[in-house]
Design a protein around this motif. Structure first.
Motif, mmCIF file in Angstrom:
data_model
loop_
_atom_site.group_PDB
_atom_site.id
_atom_site.type_symbol
_atom_site.label_atom_id
_atom_site.label_comp_id
_atom_site.label_asym_id
_atom_site.label_seq_id
_atom_site.Cartn_x
_atom_site.Cartn_y
_atom_site.Cartn_z
ATOM 1 N N GLN A 51 21.453 -7.913 5.452
ATOM 2 C CA GLN A 51 21.743 -7.741 6.877
ATOM 3 C C GLN A 51 22.867 -6.724 7.069
ATOM 4 O O GLN A 51 22.855 -5.931 8.000
ATOM 5 C CB GLN A 51 22.133 -9.080 7.517
ATOM 6 C CG GLN A 51 21.050 -10.135 7.481
ATOM 7 C CD GLN A 51 19.785 -9.729 8.231
ATOM 8 O OE1 GLN A 51 18.838 -9.224 7.626
ATOM 9 N NE2 GLN A 51 19.772 -9.897 9.541
ATOM 10 N N LEU A 52 23.822 -6.753 6.165
ATOM 11 C CA LEU A 52 24.956 -5.836 6.260
ATOM 12 C C LEU A 52 24.514 -4.390 6.041
ATOM 13 O O LEU A 52 24.936 -3.478 6.761
ATOM 14 C CB LEU A 52 26.012 -6.234 5.223
ATOM 15 C CG LEU A 52 27.308 -5.437 5.239
ATOM 16 C CD1 LEU A 52 27.927 -5.432 6.632
ATOM 17 C CD2 LEU A 52 28.301 -6.026 4.237
ATOM 18 N N ARG B 105 33.360 -6.252 4.182
ATOM 19 C CA ARG B 105 32.177 -5.404 4.157
ATOM 20 C C ARG B 105 32.109 -4.637 2.837
ATOM 21 O O ARG B 105 31.075 -4.587 2.176
ATOM 22 C CB ARG B 105 32.321 -4.428 5.328
ATOM 23 C CG ARG B 105 31.070 -3.854 5.837
ATOM 24 C CD ARG B 105 31.325 -3.231 7.192
ATOM 25 N NE ARG B 105 32.504 -2.369 7.204
ATOM 26 C CZ ARG B 105 32.836 -1.593 8.233
ATOM 27 N NH1 ARG B 105 32.094 -1.568 9.324
ATOM 28 N NH2 ARG B 105 33.912 -0.851 8.183
ATOM 29 N N LEU C 278 23.125 -2.743 9.150
ATOM 30 C CA LEU C 278 23.958 -2.565 10.348
ATOM 31 C C LEU C 278 24.691 -1.231 10.327
ATOM 32 O O LEU C 278 25.061 -0.747 9.271
ATOM 33 C CB LEU C 278 24.998 -3.689 10.418
ATOM 34 C CG LEU C 278 24.529 -5.055 10.895
ATOM 35 C CD1 LEU C 278 25.700 -6.031 10.854
ATOM 36 C CD2 LEU C 278 23.943 -4.992 12.300
ATOM 37 N N THR D 297 23.655 -11.834 12.919
ATOM 38 C CA THR D 297 22.389 -11.438 12.279
ATOM 39 C C THR D 297 22.104 -12.291 11.049
ATOM 40 O O THR D 297 20.964 -12.368 10.602
ATOM 41 C CB THR D 297 22.381 -9.956 11.828
ATOM 42 O OG1 THR D 297 23.305 -9.791 10.745
ATOM 43 C CG2 THR D 297 22.757 -9.017 12.957
ATOM 44 N N TRP E 4 27.679 -8.989 12.683
ATOM 45 C CA TRP E 4 27.081 -9.262 11.378
ATOM 46 C C TRP E 4 26.749 -10.746 11.244
ATOM 47 O O TRP E 4 25.645 -11.129 10.851
ATOM 48 C CB TRP E 4 28.028 -8.812 10.259
ATOM 49 C CG TRP E 4 27.624 -9.234 8.883
ATOM 50 C CD1 TRP E 4 26.519 -8.817 8.195
ATOM 51 C CD2 TRP E 4 28.312 -10.145 8.028
ATOM 52 N NE1 TRP E 4 26.483 -9.411 6.958
ATOM 53 C CE2 TRP E 4 27.573 -10.230 6.831
ATOM 54 C CE3 TRP E 4 29.478 -10.888 8.149
ATOM 55 C CZ2 TRP E 4 27.970 -11.038 5.766
ATOM 56 C CZ3 TRP E 4 29.885 -11.693 7.099
ATOM 57 C CH2 TRP E 4 29.130 -11.761 5.925
#
Lengths: 383, 383
Positions: free
Chosen positions: A265-266, A237, A269, A281, A278
């Protein structure tokens, strides 16, 4: 002495693997059993549940004679490349037979490989994964269903063997009891899939695993905290959030602008979201879960095309352990080695041919605390 | 309306800061107090103990009228650049006076600045830090000792002000009680250094802090887990281990091949070693602890020269909060703004001028879980 080869991950070594070893021993009692095993990161894009040394020890104590590491650059690859790299190592070791499990052991994989030589998936189908279009093309060509995971891998071994001059005899063995993707344990059986074993561990069902793994694996499971993606997730991440899409683009396997989607997308979240959340998505029809998971590993390990080139240009045989029979076989190979045989990591090799493996080991060590390369000698199991 | 400026970090806001605000109010009861405050990563190379929003709120509830964030690219800099960037923002806001603490408030900083214009340290002394050689040259030139941290910073403000046309009147204020580097709390006093406060928190002496910080800070200290380097250490370690020296070289502040030393020392340490232990193995006479800590932040945040250039070429005023007086002052500034005033982070700005701040916020959020930029509006403290 002749040798029989297996290409495997042993994540972890379980009764199904033991059954396969016993079958080989009953057919070929005098032959050396050589295993090419994934290191600390696996083909389907996940960290190994225990490190390569622990898993090599499990193999050696359960009948394997020689354990070779499939380097991370050779392993974190689509099935075809994974198979090719494994076969290439076995061939370099002069192994004459390959045993592999298949859902249809009656298939003539050798003949299939010849038939599908040159067959490609339809890469223009932009809403499908390449693997799916390839499977369709293969089935259309040979007229048999090869969509099951082990059949597919068997075909990949056969194709690699064909490309490398058919030096190895292929011996498919019928898979029994557990299916590859089974997630549940069946209490009437003693064989379960590795993923069912890991899943039950994650859910806290540890004691029940005793029925599905050899004693040594069970002891290791009790003594170690099994590693999974969530252990590396904070690092991944961090890496994705601090790297520009322009730089992410150079990661091996990055394609079609997916780097933007991974990052966007990260960012949306919450910090509490898991790796799996994750992934779901990000996933599309074209970018399957497995392809993305593999990409997540190459991002985590900062693997780039030049790392892959280093392996392709300078393949090697990295020894993790051997029995006395394994040692004897090795001495035979050493007389005329096709690839260099690495028994320990030197200051020079960690910066050259072993660079990617060393880096992968350092990342794995961040979670387990155990050094993976420096000062490590192959395991000798001479009892 | 006129404004008095302060350049600060509030890590966290304590009684010493409150005393300074009260002094300003007694001298200039009608003026707007404008603070330029470091964001989530600080000048001396450490993460802020609480995020910028919490610290801005502490300031607003203790008499500050307007809080502006010193962007990360402007803040994680040697003292001279830090001072320059702060003065530049205050000047752009039309602030007419700067108040700062000094060990020698009697010094004529304005005159000193004129005297040392063009003076440089002897960069050829390879076994000394540049800052030390610069101090020697300055002392030789003006004949006064300016080696104390706040005197030095005062001189840096004066130099920046000189370079920017002396638009701001400098008001040094004698520092009382605590010294900058004091690590202990003195129970006969009510003012302690921010580092003594953080150190006692880290040692578990939380209740005692009540005597040294305003009530609001104390409540924040109770309600939040204070952040320190060890929170980010696993991420930094991962970053250094997976980045080649060739790529590390592009990090802002990397020089003289120190990237090799950073990596080599890290590889040799056990996984259990702390950030501080690593720093002490890397530190040399030339690369001081503070310089390395700042470098550790630029590595952690992946800050490169182009990030610094983005700030230098497009400076801005990022609003964290205001009182009604602050708002009135801001409206006055807005009529003819020198730099753009940013009240919220847009999809566009997060990829352009605010890119580095946004990234720093995302990294900080990995530890605290709190979003730092998107959907955040300036704090309005109108009571």
């Amino acid at each position: 002495m002749e040798a029989v080869g297996i290409i495997t991950e042993y994540n972890p070594f379980h009764n199904g693997h033991l059954y396969q070893i016993k079958q080989i021993k009953s057919f070929f009692p005098e032959k050396c059993i050589v295993v090419v095993m994934s290191g600390n990161f696996l083909q389907r894009g996940e960290p190994a549940c225990m490190d390569k040394w622990i898993r090599a020890k499990q193999a050696l104590q359960n009948g394997v004679d020689l354990v070779i590491e499939l380097p991370v650059t050779a392993c974190v690859q689509p099935a075809d490349r994974f198979a090719y790299n494994g076969i290439e190592i076995l061939k370099a070791l002069g192994v004459s037979k390959l045993v592999f499990g298949a859902e249809h052991a009656n298939y003539d994989f050798k003949a299939f490989a010849r038939q599908v030589d040159g067959v490609k998936g339809n890469f223009k189908k932009y809403d499908e994964a390449y693997a799916a279009t390839f499977q369709q093309a293969v089935t259309a060509k040979i007229g048999y269903d090869v969509s099951k995971p082990n059949d597919l891998l068997g075909l990949a071994y056969a194709k690699a063997n064909f490309d490398l001059g058919e030096a190895i005899e292929l011996i498919p063995v019928q898979r029994i009891q557990a299916n590859y993707h089974d997630q549940k344990l069946d209490s009437t059986q003693t064989i379960a899939s590795a993923s069912a074993i890991r899943k039950n561990y994650a859910q806290g069902n540890v004691q029940v695993l005793k029925s599905y793994v050899p004693e040594i694996t069970f002891n290791d499971v009790i003594q170690n905290k099994l590693v999974d993606w969530d252990d590396f997730w904070p690092l991944l991440r961090y890496k994705i959030l601090t790297t520009s899409p322009k730089d992410l683009q150079y990661i091996y396997g990055m394609a079609e602008g997916i780097e933007y989607r991974l990052q966007q997308q990260l960012e949306q979240l919450p910090v509490t979201a898991s790796f799996d959340e994750w992934m779901h998505t990000v996933k599309t029809k074209r970018f399957t879960y497995t392809r993305l998971a593999r990409l997540a590993i190459t991002i985590l390990l900062n693997l780039k095309q030049n790392d892959i080139n280093t392996w392709n240009n300078s393949p090697y045989i990295r020894l993790l352990g051997f029995t006395s029979r394994g040692k004897k076989y090795l001495n035979q190979v050493k007389k005329d080695p096709v690839f260099p045989i690495i028994t320990k990591v030197s200051k020079k090799s960690k910066n050259t041919i072993l660079k990617a493996d060393y880096r992968a080991g350092k990342v794995y060590q961040l979670i387990t605390g155990e050094e993976q390369d420096l000062k490590k000698a192959p395991i000798r199991n001479f009892k």
